[in-house]
Design an enzyme around this catalytic site. Structure first.
Site, PDB file in Angstrom:
ATOM      1  N   HIS A 142      -4.723   4.135   9.952  1.00  0.00           N
ATOM      2  CA  HIS A 142      -3.758   4.043   8.845  1.00  0.00           C
ATOM      3  C   HIS A 142      -4.454   4.475   7.548  1.00  0.00           C
ATOM      4  O   HIS A 142      -5.657   4.211   7.373  1.00  0.00           O
ATOM      5  CB  HIS A 142      -3.243   2.603   8.723  1.00  0.00           C
ATOM      6  CG  HIS A 142      -2.072   2.505   7.794  1.00  0.00           C
ATOM      7  ND1 HIS A 142      -2.229   2.454   6.435  1.00  0.00           N
ATOM      8  CD2 HIS A 142      -0.738   2.485   8.027  1.00  0.00           C
ATOM      9  CE1 HIS A 142      -1.033   2.404   5.869  1.00  0.00           C
ATOM     10  NE2 HIS A 142      -0.112   2.417   6.816  1.00  0.00           N
ATOM     11  N   GLU A 195       2.174  10.326   8.540  1.00  0.00           N
ATOM     12  CA  GLU A 195       2.377   9.485   7.361  1.00  0.00           C
ATOM     13  C   GLU A 195       1.716  10.138   6.144  1.00  0.00           C
ATOM     14  O   GLU A 195       0.540   9.846   5.839  1.00  0.00           O
ATOM     15  CB  GLU A 195       1.741   8.117   7.589  1.00  0.00           C
ATOM     16  CG  GLU A 195       2.414   7.282   8.639  1.00  0.00           C
ATOM     17  CD  GLU A 195       2.455   5.822   8.234  1.00  0.00           C
ATOM     18  OE1 GLU A 195       3.541   5.253   8.228  1.00  0.00           O
ATOM     19  OE2 GLU A 195       1.410   5.254   7.901  1.00  0.00           O
TER      20      GLU A 195
END
Ligand code: PEP
Length: 250
Positions: free
Chosen positions: A93, A163
């Site tokens: 992430h 993302e």
């Protein structure tokens, strides 16, 4: 392909009671979650309690350490996660990359997760968009480096979450446009096809994350060529998260 909606609670909520209530509230409408996988990546410390709640919602973790055991203070292994029905785990992430996660450590984490049968959710994405399209190379490099040495037949067990950092969280400038999403999903499948083959690329789930909300989810999932979403902020609101899930139900 079956769509998937993944929530990432990050370092929320503040108590196990709230975590249990939130999960139960998302599960309230689970009879409507047909033909879709719903996953919530929760703080590890709540896993034991949440694993006892019977529901269709699948539990995920937000990170893992790649070694199996030993002197690694504060870390949690992939095998440990399997004790709590964890079936998915986020890797790389952007918030962890900002704390020092590298493509190399992501690669080791993916290998460790696959070994115990947990599906890695590999996050990739550029920090900014530049006019010369360097961001395409950044995403390509991330994917190639994170997946290096992984058996081709295991690639379809991995989820890639695109993302873009500029679209994530409270500092987001905006979400992607549907056409941008469409383009990136195809581009990522093409990268996978190049490192494996078109059949494997076709079978891998590529999803989008970054400011997904009740307003944009239906258009993104219908026309954005995405196999699902990774949702941050709006996964903390059961009503909003439920509506986002429902937009992916056929
Ligand atoms: C995220 O951090 O992975 C994310 C997608 O956040 P948000 O939905 O809040 O933009």
């Amino acid at each position: 392909m079956k769509k998937i909606v993944i929530g990432n609670w990050k370092m929320n909520p503040a108590s196990v009671k709230e975590a249990e209530a939130l999960l139960k509230n998302v599960a309230k409408n689970q009879k409507d979650y047909k033909n879709i996988d719903v996953v919530i990546c929760v703080p590890n410390i709540y896993l034991s309690n949440l694993a006892k709640i019977k529901s269709k919602i699948i539990l995920g973790a937000q990170d893992v350490f790649y070694e199996e055991s030993g002197a690694y203070t504060g870390e949690v292994s992939a095998k440990m996660l399997t004790n709590f029905k964890v079936k998915y785990c986020i890797v790389g992430h952007s918030e962890r990359r900002a704390m020092g996660e590298t493509n190399e450590t992501c690669n080791k984490k993916i290998i460790a997760l696959l070994k115990v049968g947990i599906t890695p959710i590999l996050c990739v994405g550029e920090k900014t968009r530049d006019e010369s399209h360097e961001y395409l190379n950044i995403v390509k490099k991330q994917i190639e480096s994170c997946l290096v040495g992984i058996n081709k037949n295991l690639l379809s067990k991995i989820i890639i979450a695109y993302e873009p950092v500029w679209a994530i969280g409270i500092n987001a400038t905006r979400a992607v446009e549907t056409s941008e999403c469409q383009e990136m999903m195809l581009y990522i499948k093409k990268i996978i096809a190049n490192i494996s083959n078109p059949k494997i690329a076709h079978s891998i789930r590529v999803i989008y994350g970054g400011s997904v909300n009740v307003q944009n989810s239906l258009d993104l999932i219908t026309n954005g060529n995405t196999d699902g979403f990774l949702v941050g902020r709006d996964s903390l609101n059961a009503m909003k998260f439920t509506k986002i899930i429902q937009s992916g139900v056929k």
